[in-house]
Motif scaffolding. Structure first.
Motif, PDB file in Angstrom:
ATOM      1  N   ARG A 228      -8.231  30.227   0.759  1.00  0.00           N
ATOM      2  CA  ARG A 228      -8.289  28.980  -0.007  1.00  0.00           C
ATOM      3  C   ARG A 228      -6.891  28.382  -0.197  1.00  0.00           C
ATOM      4  O   ARG A 228      -6.706  27.166  -0.130  1.00  0.00           O
ATOM      5  CB  ARG A 228      -8.946  29.234  -1.364  1.00  0.00           C
ATOM      6  CG  ARG A 228     -10.421  29.611  -1.288  1.00  0.00           C
ATOM      7  CD  ARG A 228     -11.294  28.416  -0.913  1.00  0.00           C
ATOM      8  NE  ARG A 228     -12.701  28.777  -0.872  1.00  0.00           N
ATOM      9  CZ  ARG A 228     -13.393  28.955   0.258  1.00  0.00           C
ATOM     10  NH1 ARG A 228     -12.801  28.813   1.438  1.00  0.00           N
ATOM     11  NH2 ARG A 228     -14.670  29.269   0.212  1.00  0.00           N
ATOM     12  N   PRO A 271     -13.433  18.222  -2.430  1.00  0.00           N
ATOM     13  CA  PRO A 271     -14.086  19.507  -2.139  1.00  0.00           C
ATOM     14  C   PRO A 271     -14.304  19.768  -0.651  1.00  0.00           C
ATOM     15  O   PRO A 271     -14.402  20.927  -0.233  1.00  0.00           O
ATOM     16  CB  PRO A 271     -15.409  19.411  -2.896  1.00  0.00           C
ATOM     17  CG  PRO A 271     -15.617  17.961  -3.166  1.00  0.00           C
ATOM     18  CD  PRO A 271     -14.264  17.356  -3.283  1.00  0.00           C
ATOM     19  N   GLU A 294     -19.736  34.255   0.113  1.00  0.00           N
ATOM     20  CA  GLU A 294     -19.201  32.891   0.076  1.00  0.00           C
ATOM     21  C   GLU A 294     -18.436  32.628   1.369  1.00  0.00           C
ATOM     22  O   GLU A 294     -17.592  33.428   1.772  1.00  0.00           O
ATOM     23  CB  GLU A 294     -18.261  32.742  -1.123  1.00  0.00           C
ATOM     24  CG  GLU A 294     -17.722  31.338  -1.291  1.00  0.00           C
ATOM     25  CD  GLU A 294     -16.874  31.200  -2.560  1.00  0.00           C
ATOM     26  OE1 GLU A 294     -15.911  30.418  -2.512  1.00  0.00           O
ATOM     27  OE2 GLU A 294     -17.181  31.873  -3.558  1.00  0.00           O
ATOM     28  N   PRO A 302     -19.121  21.322  -0.289  1.00  0.00           N
ATOM     29  CA  PRO A 302     -19.456  21.957  -1.571  1.00  0.00           C
ATOM     30  C   PRO A 302     -19.511  20.917  -2.694  1.00  0.00           C
ATOM     31  O   PRO A 302     -19.038  19.792  -2.530  1.00  0.00           O
ATOM     32  CB  PRO A 302     -18.313  22.953  -1.787  1.00  0.00           C
ATOM     33  CG  PRO A 302     -17.198  22.470  -0.936  1.00  0.00           C
ATOM     34  CD  PRO A 302     -17.806  21.728   0.212  1.00  0.00           C
ATOM     35  N   ASP A 303     -20.066  21.305  -3.829  1.00  0.00           N
ATOM     36  CA  ASP A 303     -20.219  20.333  -4.917  1.00  0.00           C
ATOM     37  C   ASP A 303     -18.868  19.986  -5.542  1.00  0.00           C
ATOM     38  O   ASP A 303     -17.870  20.682  -5.352  1.00  0.00           O
ATOM     39  CB  ASP A 303     -21.188  20.860  -5.981  1.00  0.00           C
ATOM     40  CG  ASP A 303     -20.641  22.071  -6.724  1.00  0.00           C
ATOM     41  OD1 ASP A 303     -19.674  21.917  -7.493  1.00  0.00           O
ATOM     42  OD2 ASP A 303     -21.174  23.174  -6.537  1.00  0.00           O
ATOM     43  N   SER A 305     -17.527  20.207  -8.384  1.00  0.00           N
ATOM     44  CA  SER A 305     -16.860  21.096  -9.329  1.00  0.00           C
ATOM     45  C   SER A 305     -16.169  22.277  -8.641  1.00  0.00           C
ATOM     46  O   SER A 305     -15.462  23.051  -9.289  1.00  0.00           O
ATOM     47  CB  SER A 305     -17.877  21.640 -10.341  1.00  0.00           C
ATOM     48  OG  SER A 305     -18.843  22.458  -9.689  1.00  0.00           O
ATOM     49  N   TYR A 306     -16.350  22.398  -7.332  1.00  0.00           N
ATOM     50  CA  TYR A 306     -15.853  23.577  -6.639  1.00  0.00           C
ATOM     51  C   TYR A 306     -14.329  23.641  -6.631  1.00  0.00           C
ATOM     52  O   TYR A 306     -13.741  24.720  -6.709  1.00  0.00           O
ATOM     53  CB  TYR A 306     -16.389  23.618  -5.208  1.00  0.00           C
ATOM     54  CG  TYR A 306     -16.072  24.915  -4.503  1.00  0.00           C
ATOM     55  CD1 TYR A 306     -16.731  26.087  -4.845  1.00  0.00           C
ATOM     56  CD2 TYR A 306     -15.088  24.978  -3.535  1.00  0.00           C
ATOM     57  CE1 TYR A 306     -16.428  27.292  -4.226  1.00  0.00           C
ATOM     58  CE2 TYR A 306     -14.779  26.172  -2.894  1.00  0.00           C
ATOM     59  CZ  TYR A 306     -15.445  27.323  -3.259  1.00  0.00           C
ATOM     60  OH  TYR A 306     -15.135  28.518  -2.652  1.00  0.00           O
ATOM     61  N   ARG A 309     -13.028  25.306  -9.699  1.00  0.00           N
ATOM     62  CA  ARG A 309     -13.314  26.731  -9.688  1.00  0.00           C
ATOM     63  C   ARG A 309     -12.331  27.487  -8.789  1.00  0.00           C
ATOM     64  O   ARG A 309     -11.887  28.585  -9.129  1.00  0.00           O
ATOM     65  CB  ARG A 309     -14.765  26.992  -9.243  1.00  0.00           C
ATOM     66  CG  ARG A 309     -15.800  26.404 -10.173  1.00  0.00           C
ATOM     67  CD  ARG A 309     -17.148  27.129 -10.076  1.00  0.00           C
ATOM     68  NE  ARG A 309     -17.720  27.096  -8.744  1.00  0.00           N
ATOM     69  CZ  ARG A 309     -18.493  26.102  -8.308  1.00  0.00           C
ATOM     70  NH1 ARG A 309     -18.748  25.051  -9.081  1.00  0.00           N
ATOM     71  NH2 ARG A 309     -19.011  26.146  -7.101  1.00  0.00           N
TER      72      ARG A 309
END
Length: 315
Positions: A228, A271, A294, A302-303, A305-306, A309
């Motif tokens: 990430r 996202p 994942e 992805p949504d 809010s990802y 997170r």
């Protein structure tokens, strides 16, 4: 003439009866060769010294079909493009030209991932409907490249080939493949990403996948957190927001900061940067990933809010 088809693609085309968790939006094909590749990449199933099943590439199975059957079945898949992977063997260029000639009447855009070929061959590919070329640099570290790749083509050969692709196809049409987790440092990854974009290429990120029978079968894949971080760095470089010298690294070359606050990052990052980044229409479902975990690269966006997170987990 035979050609290999990724298992998910074969299902979408109706060549195999099975269920798929995520439908591929690109048709993934691979040249057929009954033996091993001439190169000896330590991570690759197709490598010269690999003991793995030749029906595989990464963790995906690629059964062989007659080319006539594949060409006839392709329209049923509703794909956005064709991605042709290649194995290096005598006669590769002739086989690739034959496959492209057979695909051309379908009118689908085609990407080809191939080892370095001459500019005349690239011109022929372009006339046969190819619009993107994948460049398998793979190793982001010049010091590790000859050890991991053990290839007929040097580090410098791959970058020269990237330049040739850009000159023939245009900026953004050479996709430099980089695999995270081959022993390179984050600093080396960031510098390789910046080098690609500075010359007019794009970058497609992959996660190292250990496969039994390869030289790196006992190595570990990268952590999701590390992957990430590199995806975020990749986006910031691609968009011209930051250069390699703007990132923060520790004494081991690991990426530890992005030169801005978590809040600033959250306002900048969409996202979709955590989705597959390749040619248009590519979602590459579960190429590096296990379905129950994942994914490194999401096959769909992805949504919203990802992002928050991810930032909470890595900063």
């Amino acid at each position: 003439m035979k050609i290999r088809v990724s298992y998910g693609t074969a299902i979408a085309m109706g060549l195999v009866r099975a269920k798929i968790l995520a439908k591929p939006t690109t048709a993934y094909l691979m040249t057929y060769w009954p033996g091993h590749c001439r190169n000896n990449c330590a991570f690759c199933v197709q490598a010269r010294e690999s003991r793995a099943d030749l029906e595989k590439l990464s963790r995906v199975t690629w059964p062989a079909f007659e080319l006539d059957e594949v060409v006839e079945s392709l329209p049923a898949g509703g794909f956005a493009r064709v991605c042709l992977q290649t194995v290096d063997y005598p006669g590769l260029v002739d086989d690739t030209v034959e496959i492209l000639s057979r695909l051309q009447p379908l009118g689908m855009p085609v990407s080809v991932s191939i080892t370095p070929v001459g500019r005349d061959v690239l011109e022929e590919f372009r006339h046969l409907g190819v619009d993107y070329i994948g460049v398998g640099l793979d190793v982001a570290s010049k010091r590790l490249y000859p050890v991991v790749k053990d290839s007929m083509y040097s580090w410098d050969d791959m970058w020269r080939f990237t330049e040739d692709v850009i000159e023939v196809f245009g900026e953004g049409k050479a996709l430099v493949h980089l695999i995270i987790g081959l022993g390179e440092t984050d600093r080396e990854l960031v510098e390789a990403i910046e080098a690609a974009y500075s010359m007019g290429a794009w970058v497609s990120l992959f996660a190292f996948t250990p496969v039994r029978g390869t030289r790196l079968e006992n190595a570990k894949p990268p952590s999701l957190e590390r992957y990430r971080r590199i995806q975020i760095a990749h986006y910031l470089i691609k968009e011209g927001i930051m250069g390699a010298d703007g990132f923060e690294f520790d004494s081991n070359g690991s990426l530890v900061g992005f030169g801005m606050s978590k809040e600033e990052l959250a306002s900048l990052l969409p996202p979709e940067i955590f989705s597959t980044h390749g040619c248009p229409g590519c979602n590459r479902p579960y190429y590096n990933e296990r379905p129950r975990k994942e994914p490194y690269n999401f096959p769909v966006r992805p949504d919203g809010s990802y992002v928050r997170r991810v930032l909470d987990s890595i900063l």
